[in-house]
Scaffold this motif. Structure first.
Motif, PDB file in Angstrom:
ATOM      1  N   SER A   1       0.845  -1.214   0.000  1.00  0.00           N
ATOM      2  CA  SER A   1       0.000   0.000   0.000  1.00  0.00           C
ATOM      3  C   SER A   1       0.873   1.255   0.000  1.00  0.00           C
ATOM      4  CB  SER A   1      -0.926  -0.007   1.205  1.00  0.00           C
ATOM      5  OG  SER A   1      -0.275   0.569   2.312  1.00  0.00           O
ATOM      6  N   PRO A   2       0.314   2.391  -0.433  1.00  0.00           N
ATOM      7  CA  PRO A   2       1.116   3.620  -0.552  1.00  0.00           C
ATOM      8  C   PRO A   2       1.719   4.077   0.777  1.00  0.00           C
ATOM      9  CG  PRO A   2      -1.072   3.928  -1.548  1.00  0.00           C
ATOM     10  CD  PRO A   2      -1.091   2.595  -0.862  1.00  0.00           C
ATOM     11  N   ALA A   3       1.063   3.762   1.895  1.00  0.00           N
ATOM     12  CA  ALA A   3       1.522   4.288   3.186  1.00  0.00           C
ATOM     13  C   ALA A   3       2.487   3.348   3.910  1.00  0.00           C
ATOM     14  CB  ALA A   3       0.321   4.601   4.066  1.00  0.00           C
ATOM     15  N   HIS A   4       2.843   2.214   3.274  1.00  0.00           N
ATOM     16  CA  HIS A   4       3.694   1.204   3.921  1.00  0.00           C
ATOM     17  C   HIS A   4       4.971   1.792   4.511  1.00  0.00           C
ATOM     18  CE1 HIS A   4       6.961  -1.802   3.917  1.00  0.00           C
ATOM     19  NE2 HIS A   4       6.040  -2.621   4.359  1.00  0.00           N
ATOM     20  N   ASP A   5       5.737   2.489   3.684  1.00  0.00           N
ATOM     21  CA  ASP A   5       7.040   2.972   4.140  1.00  0.00           C
ATOM     22  C   ASP A   5       6.920   4.042   5.221  1.00  0.00           C
ATOM     23  OD1 ASP A   5       8.326   1.229   2.494  1.00  0.00           O
ATOM     24  OD2 ASP A   5       9.415   2.759   1.343  1.00  0.00           O
ATOM     25  N   ALA A   6       5.883   4.881   5.128  1.00  0.00           N
ATOM     26  CA  ALA A   6       5.688   5.917   6.147  1.00  0.00           C
ATOM     27  C   ALA A   6       5.465   5.258   7.510  1.00  0.00           C
ATOM     28  CB  ALA A   6       4.516   6.822   5.778  1.00  0.00           C
ATOM     29  N   GLY A   7       4.682   4.184   7.514  1.00  0.00           N
ATOM     30  CA  GLY A   7       4.415   3.458   8.762  1.00  0.00           C
ATOM     31  C   GLY A   7       5.645   2.746   9.286  1.00  0.00           C
ATOM     32  N   LEU A   8       6.404   2.159   8.362  1.00  0.00           N
ATOM     33  CA  LEU A   8       7.601   1.410   8.749  1.00  0.00           C
ATOM     34  C   LEU A   8       8.662   2.355   9.315  1.00  0.00           C
ATOM     35  CD1 LEU A   8       8.721  -1.463   8.744  1.00  0.00           C
ATOM     36  CD2 LEU A   8       9.650  -1.043   6.461  1.00  0.00           C
TER      37      LEU A   8
ATOM     38  N   LEU B   1      14.573  11.605   6.239  1.00  0.00           N
ATOM     39  CA  LEU B   1      13.973  10.788   5.170  1.00  0.00           C
ATOM     40  C   LEU B   1      12.443  10.857   5.203  1.00  0.00           C
ATOM     41  CD1 LEU B   1      15.686   7.278   4.968  1.00  0.00           C
ATOM     42  CD2 LEU B   1      15.248   8.859   3.080  1.00  0.00           C
ATOM     43  N   ALA B   2      11.895  11.131   6.388  1.00  0.00           N
ATOM     44  CA  ALA B   2      10.438  11.001   6.577  1.00  0.00           C
ATOM     45  C   ALA B   2       9.647  11.848   5.592  1.00  0.00           C
ATOM     46  CB  ALA B   2      10.062  11.367   8.010  1.00  0.00           C
ATOM     47  N   GLU B   3      10.100  13.085   5.393  1.00  0.00           N
ATOM     48  CA  GLU B   3       9.304  13.971   4.531  1.00  0.00           C
ATOM     49  C   GLU B   3       9.145  13.390   3.122  1.00  0.00           C
ATOM     50  OE1 GLU B   3       8.923  18.691   3.476  1.00  0.00           O
ATOM     51  OE2 GLU B   3      10.586  18.015   4.729  1.00  0.00           O
ATOM     52  N   SER B   4      10.254  12.925   2.533  1.00  0.00           N
ATOM     53  CA  SER B   4      10.153  12.409   1.161  1.00  0.00           C
ATOM     54  C   SER B   4       9.334  11.117   1.113  1.00  0.00           C
ATOM     55  CB  SER B   4      11.538  12.199   0.545  1.00  0.00           C
ATOM     56  OG  SER B   4      12.227  11.184   1.239  1.00  0.00           O
ATOM     57  N   VAL B   5       9.469  10.293   2.154  1.00  0.00           N
ATOM     58  CA  VAL B   5       8.719   9.029   2.190  1.00  0.00           C
ATOM     59  C   VAL B   5       7.209   9.303   2.328  1.00  0.00           C
ATOM     60  CG1 VAL B   5       8.253   7.002   3.658  1.00  0.00           C
ATOM     61  CG2 VAL B   5      10.590   7.528   2.983  1.00  0.00           C
ATOM     62  N   VAL B   6       6.870  10.272   3.174  1.00  0.00           N
ATOM     63  CA  VAL B   6       5.462  10.612   3.381  1.00  0.00           C
ATOM     64  C   VAL B   6       4.891  11.293   2.131  1.00  0.00           C
ATOM     65  CG1 VAL B   6       3.891  12.046   4.751  1.00  0.00           C
ATOM     66  CG2 VAL B   6       5.614  10.679   5.898  1.00  0.00           C
ATOM     67  N   ASN B   7       5.694  12.161   1.496  1.00  0.00           N
ATOM     68  CA  ASN B   7       5.238  12.781   0.249  1.00  0.00           C
ATOM     69  C   ASN B   7       4.959  11.721  -0.807  1.00  0.00           C
ATOM     70  OD1 ASN B   7       5.270  15.418   1.064  1.00  0.00           O
ATOM     71  ND2 ASN B   7       7.363  15.808   0.364  1.00  0.00           N
ATOM     72  N   ALA B   8       5.851  10.743  -0.893  1.00  0.00           N
ATOM     73  CA  ALA B   8       5.684   9.670  -1.884  1.00  0.00           C
ATOM     74  C   ALA B   8       4.385   8.921  -1.616  1.00  0.00           C
ATOM     75  CB  ALA B   8       6.880   8.722  -1.832  1.00  0.00           C
ATOM     76  N   ALA B   9       4.079   8.688  -0.336  1.00  0.00           N
ATOM     77  CA  ALA B   9       2.838   7.992   0.033  1.00  0.00           C
ATOM     78  C   ALA B   9       1.631   8.781  -0.445  1.00  0.00           C
ATOM     79  CB  ALA B   9       2.766   7.798   1.550  1.00  0.00           C
ATOM     80  N   ALA B  10       1.666  10.101  -0.256  1.00  0.00           N
ATOM     81  CA  ALA B  10       0.544  10.952  -0.646  1.00  0.00           C
ATOM     82  C   ALA B  10       0.394  10.963  -2.171  1.00  0.00           C
ATOM     83  CB  ALA B  10       0.757  12.355  -0.116  1.00  0.00           C
ATOM     84  N   GLU B  11       1.537  10.986  -2.872  1.00  0.00           N
ATOM     85  CA  GLU B  11       1.476  11.023  -4.346  1.00  0.00           C
ATOM     86  C   GLU B  11       0.968   9.717  -4.943  1.00  0.00           C
ATOM     87  OE1 GLU B  11       5.318  12.263  -5.791  1.00  0.00           O
ATOM     88  OE2 GLU B  11       5.119  14.145  -4.650  1.00  0.00           O
ATOM     89  N   LYS B  12       1.446   8.597  -4.382  1.00  0.00           N
ATOM     90  CA  LYS B  12       1.018   7.281  -4.880  1.00  0.00           C
ATOM     91  C   LYS B  12      -0.482   7.102  -4.721  1.00  0.00           C
ATOM     92  CE  LYS B  12       5.058   4.483  -3.862  1.00  0.00           C
ATOM     93  NZ  LYS B  12       5.530   3.486  -2.925  1.00  0.00           N
ATOM     94  N   ALA B  13      -0.984   7.655  -3.587  1.00  0.00           N
ATOM     95  CA  ALA B  13      -2.408   7.469  -3.282  1.00  0.00           C
ATOM     96  C   ALA B  13      -3.276   8.391  -4.127  1.00  0.00           C
ATOM     97  CB  ALA B  13      -2.648   7.726  -1.796  1.00  0.00           C
ATOM     98  N   ALA B  14      -2.666   9.446  -4.703  1.00  0.00           N
ATOM     99  CA  ALA B  14      -3.464  10.463  -5.424  1.00  0.00           C
ATOM    100  C   ALA B  14      -3.985   9.911  -6.758  1.00  0.00           C
ATOM    101  CB  ALA B  14      -2.617  11.703  -5.638  1.00  0.00           C
TER     102      ALA B  14
END
Lengths: 165, 165
Positions: free
Chosen positions: A94-101, A152-165
């Motif tokens: 899922s898009p939020a996997h890495d943000a959670g990890l 790293l968190a900001e880019s990982v969280v941004n990626a999650a938001a973009e993937k989900a968009a």
């Protein structure tokens, strides 16, 4: 129980952190395999190597207090790691996997930071100068590892938001 | 599982922290009763009151995302609290009791600090401005509570060393 002194507490907590670090070595490997982001994967791999050195430093602290290195189940790290495993299972693919990890890994780092901070303070009080140096070296590494994850968190969280968009 | 987005992760983590805060309210009361040092006892009592406000703020964050406040077992806090209980049992009446209890309380604080930091970062990304304000208010309190414990630590640890002498 008047014989349970700060030395006893230091020794008990050392066993707890020794368990935590050993448990972590295995789990950082799993987390590195699970990470989708190459940067996050690299951060986990680098920290796994550091963790092996940290285990070695703990064995030296055991020697300094004349004890054999022994681990004692650390309920806190068991709980924190089981949350990381839950994220890996429930958010797999899922898009939020890495943000959670990444967030779970920061919870691990903070547990270690607070424990090494305490051990260092007690070692200072007990006049264990060599132990202070060893514990401080690990404390600095854990703090740096946490800062690396925050960066790293900001880019990982941004990626999650973009993937989900 | 592609529907598991940052919103899902935020909601799940909110439930985890909600559980942790509720669990903590009860346990801070126990820790206040167990503390030998009047200053440490007072610090736990003050933080128990703060924790009740923090639970209330979390219910407001649930409302802001249109969800009913619900707790989900937080393995991490269970583990950290079981370590605090172990200290209270194993070091009861001993000189190092308070030093161990204070250290366990700092482990709790650090878990909360890292979790609120993460929730605040995610709320920012999700554009939940009111949630950011609420989460930040608690984050500031947790950081201050941890600093208060650090300031107390030296006198508590000195007392442990003196009693044992």
């Amino acid at each position: 129980m008047a014989d349970k002194t700060l030395e006893t507490l230091f020794h008990e907590t050392l066993k707890d952190v020794y368990y935590a670090e050993k448990k972590l070595t295995t789990n950082l490997r799993k987390m590195a395999r699970a990470a989708q982001s190459p940067d996050l994967k690299a951060a986990f791999e680098a920290h796994e190597e550091e963790t092996q050195t940290q285990v070695e430093r703990l064995t030296q602290v055991f020697e300094l207090i004349g004890k054999r290195p022994r681990a004692k189940t650390c309920d806190a790290i068991e709980g924190i790691i089981s949350e990381a495993q839950e994220i890996m299972e429930e958010f797999k693919g899922s898009p939020a996997h890495d943000a959670g990890l990444l967030a779970a890994a920061q919870a691990v780092e903070h547990y270690e930071i607070v424990r090494y901070g305490t051990l260092k303070a007690w070692a200072t009080q007990l006049g264990l100068d060599e132990a202070v140096t060893l514990l401080d070296a690990t404390l600095q590494e854990e703090t740096a590892a946490d800062e690396k994850l925050s960066a790293l968190a900001e880019s990982v969280v941004n990626a999650a938001a973009e993937k989900a968009a």
